[in-house]
Design a protein around this motif. Structure first.
Motif, PDB file in Angstrom:
ATOM      1  N   HIS A   1       1.477  45.355 -25.548  1.00 21.62           N
ATOM      2  CA  HIS A   1       1.022  46.615 -24.972  1.00 21.62           C
ATOM      3  C   HIS A   1       2.204  47.511 -24.607  1.00 21.62           C
ATOM      4  O   HIS A   1       2.237  48.707 -24.959  1.00 21.62           O
ATOM      5  CB  HIS A   1       0.179  46.322 -23.731  1.00 21.62           C
ATOM      6  CG  HIS A   1      -0.107  47.508 -22.871  1.00 21.62           C
ATOM      7  ND1 HIS A   1      -1.141  48.380 -23.122  1.00 21.62           N
ATOM      8  CD2 HIS A   1       0.520  47.969 -21.749  1.00 21.62           C
ATOM      9  CE1 HIS A   1      -1.148  49.331 -22.208  1.00 21.62           C
ATOM     10  NE2 HIS A   1      -0.162  49.107 -21.364  1.00 21.62           N
TER      11      HIS A   1
ATOM     12  N   ASP B   1      -5.361  54.144 -23.028  1.00 20.19           N
ATOM     13  CA  ASP B   1      -5.821  54.081 -24.417  1.00 20.19           C
ATOM     14  C   ASP B   1      -5.371  52.805 -25.120  1.00 20.19           C
ATOM     15  O   ASP B   1      -6.055  52.312 -26.016  1.00 20.19           O
ATOM     16  CB  ASP B   1      -5.324  55.296 -25.198  1.00 20.19           C
ATOM     17  CG  ASP B   1      -6.031  56.581 -24.796  1.00 20.19           C
ATOM     18  OD1 ASP B   1      -7.082  56.498 -24.116  1.00 20.19           O
ATOM     19  OD2 ASP B   1      -5.527  57.666 -25.153  1.00 20.19           O
TER      20      ASP B   1
ATOM     21  N   ASP C   1      -5.360  44.804 -19.591  1.00 22.46           N
ATOM     22  CA  ASP C   1      -6.425  43.909 -20.029  1.00 22.46           C
ATOM     23  C   ASP C   1      -6.025  43.401 -21.407  1.00 22.46           C
ATOM     24  O   ASP C   1      -6.115  44.142 -22.389  1.00 22.46           O
ATOM     25  CB  ASP C   1      -7.754  44.660 -20.109  1.00 22.46           C
ATOM     26  CG  ASP C   1      -8.898  43.791 -20.602  1.00 22.46           C
ATOM     27  OD1 ASP C   1      -8.646  42.626 -20.990  1.00 22.46           O
ATOM     28  OD2 ASP C   1     -10.042  44.283 -20.618  1.00 22.46           O
TER      29      ASP C   1
ATOM     30  N   GLY D   1      -4.829  49.852 -23.553  1.00 24.00           N
ATOM     31  CA  GLY D   1      -5.282  48.599 -22.964  1.00 24.00           C
ATOM     32  C   GLY D   1      -5.135  48.423 -21.469  1.00 24.00           C
ATOM     33  O   GLY D   1      -5.479  47.354 -20.954  1.00 24.00           O
TER      34      GLY D   1
ATOM     35  N   ASN E   1       0.150  39.600 -25.047  1.00 22.53           N
ATOM     36  CA  ASN E   1      -0.456  40.913 -25.285  1.00 22.53           C
ATOM     37  C   ASN E   1      -0.013  41.953 -24.258  1.00 22.53           C
ATOM     38  O   ASN E   1      -0.114  43.154 -24.523  1.00 22.53           O
ATOM     39  CB  ASN E   1      -1.980  40.813 -25.344  1.00 22.53           C
ATOM     40  CG  ASN E   1      -2.475  40.681 -26.771  1.00 22.53           C
ATOM     41  OD1 ASN E   1      -1.686  40.633 -27.720  1.00 22.53           O
ATOM     42  ND2 ASN E   1      -3.777  40.645 -26.947  1.00 22.53           N
TER      43      ASN E   1
ATOM     44  N   ARG F   1      -6.217  48.489 -17.691  1.00 23.57           N
ATOM     45  CA  ARG F   1      -7.500  48.520 -16.983  1.00 23.57           C
ATOM     46  C   ARG F   1      -7.361  49.051 -15.567  1.00 23.57           C
ATOM     47  O   ARG F   1      -8.363  49.366 -14.915  1.00 23.57           O
ATOM     48  CB  ARG F   1      -8.135  47.129 -16.949  1.00 23.57           C
ATOM     49  CG  ARG F   1      -7.378  46.080 -16.168  1.00 23.57           C
ATOM     50  CD  ARG F   1      -8.162  44.789 -16.080  1.00 23.57           C
ATOM     51  NE  ARG F   1      -7.457  43.719 -15.401  1.00 23.57           N
ATOM     52  CZ  ARG F   1      -7.400  43.584 -14.078  1.00 23.57           C
ATOM     53  NH1 ARG F   1      -8.006  44.444 -13.291  1.00 23.57           N
ATOM     54  NH2 ARG F   1      -6.732  42.575 -13.532  1.00 23.57           N
TER      55      ARG F   1
ATOM     56  N   ALA G   1      -7.358  41.714 -23.627  1.00 22.72           N
ATOM     57  CA  ALA G   1      -8.390  41.782 -24.665  1.00 22.72           C
ATOM     58  C   ALA G   1      -8.526  43.187 -25.241  1.00 22.72           C
ATOM     59  O   ALA G   1      -9.100  43.357 -26.322  1.00 22.72           O
ATOM     60  CB  ALA G   1      -9.728  41.325 -24.103  1.00 22.72           C
ATOM     61  N   ARG G   2      -8.027  44.213 -24.535  1.00 24.43           N
ATOM     62  CA  ARG G   2      -8.151  45.588 -25.000  1.00 24.43           C
ATOM     63  C   ARG G   2      -6.927  46.100 -25.742  1.00 24.43           C
ATOM     64  O   ARG G   2      -6.929  47.214 -26.244  1.00 24.43           O
ATOM     65  CB  ARG G   2      -8.444  46.528 -23.820  1.00 24.43           C
ATOM     66  CG  ARG G   2      -9.820  46.355 -23.208  1.00 24.43           C
ATOM     67  CD  ARG G   2     -10.093  47.464 -22.191  1.00 24.43           C
ATOM     68  NE  ARG G   2      -9.960  48.792 -22.815  1.00 24.43           N
ATOM     69  CZ  ARG G   2      -9.062  49.707 -22.441  1.00 24.43           C
ATOM     70  NH1 ARG G   2      -8.212  49.451 -21.462  1.00 24.43           N
ATOM     71  NH2 ARG G   2      -9.012  50.875 -23.042  1.00 24.43           N
TER      72      ARG G   2
END
Length: 222
Positions: A57, A129, A165, A131, A53, A133, A167-168
């Motif tokens: 991203h 925006d 992050d 992801g 991820n 952090r 998860a985001r």
């Protein structure tokens, strides 16, 4: 027998589709086939491996930035992690597959001396925006975008240090395709990837691991 892969990014759709192996959690940032970003270090240098991820991203940010600014500047991807997540001098971090050093090519807008920090702030907002952090960068105008995420840190005058992050990171939209482990332009591959006179490729789809699919061999030498 060793085979040399060239122009892999153009042809890796001829592939084996494996799932992401538990013992190989990181994916190497591929060469961009659409010009949306450039790599600071060549593929195969063992400096740009990240969690799936994280790679997603970066590709999402680069694609959106290119759409907004087709004439540049172009996102430049620096150090992420080593493939095995071991120590990465001179970095104190860059082991978890989530931290990336970011600059841009033509000009570098991730530099506190760049005159239009509003453009730098736009890029920082895009990272958040999609992801990020944490961003380390030493300019007050960019920090003001989101002080809870962007902060000052020594030696971060000339690049963004972005921490993702996973998860985001958005999972909607088109899947992102990257070459499988060990595949990049100029790579040498052994006989284990050569079957019945044909060379086999592999790819990964992010974010969803793919089931093993059909073996689609390619004749001849790449």
């Amino acid at each position: 027998m060793l085979w040399k892969a060239t122009n892999t990014t153009a042809v890796f759709f001829l592939a084996i589709l494996p799932s992401l192996a538990d013992d190989e959690p990181y994916v190497e940032m591929p060469v961009a086939s659409d010009g949306s970003y450039v790599l600071m270090n060549p593929a195969g240098s063992n400096r740009a491996w990240g969690l799936p991820n994280t790679i997603r991203h970066l590709k999402l940010v680069a694609k959106e930035w290119q759409a907004r600014h087709p004439d540049g500047p172009v996102l430049r991807i620096g150090d992420i992690s080593k493939q095995d997540g071991t120590e990465f001098p001179p970095h104190k971090t860059h082991r978890d597959g989530c931290a990336i050093d970011i600059t841009t090519r033509g000009p570098n807008i991730c530099d506190i001396h760049y005159e239009n920090q509003a453009l730098s702030a736009e890029l920082a907002r895009l990272f958040i925006d999609l992801g990020a952090r944490q961003i380390l960068y030493n300019h007050k105008q960019v920090q003001a975008v989101d002080p809870s995420v962007i902060s000052e840190w020594p030696l971060h005058d000339d690049h963004f240090h972005v921490v993702v992050d996973p998860a985001r990171v958005p999972v909607d939209g088109m899947p992102i395709v990257v070459a499988g482990n060990g595949w990049h332009d100029g790579a040498f591959v052994g006989s284990d990837r050569y079957l019945d006179g044909k060379l086999l490729f592999e790819w990964l789809l992010i974010p969803e691991p793919c089931p093993v699919g059909p073996r689609l061999p390619l004749d001849g030498r790449l």
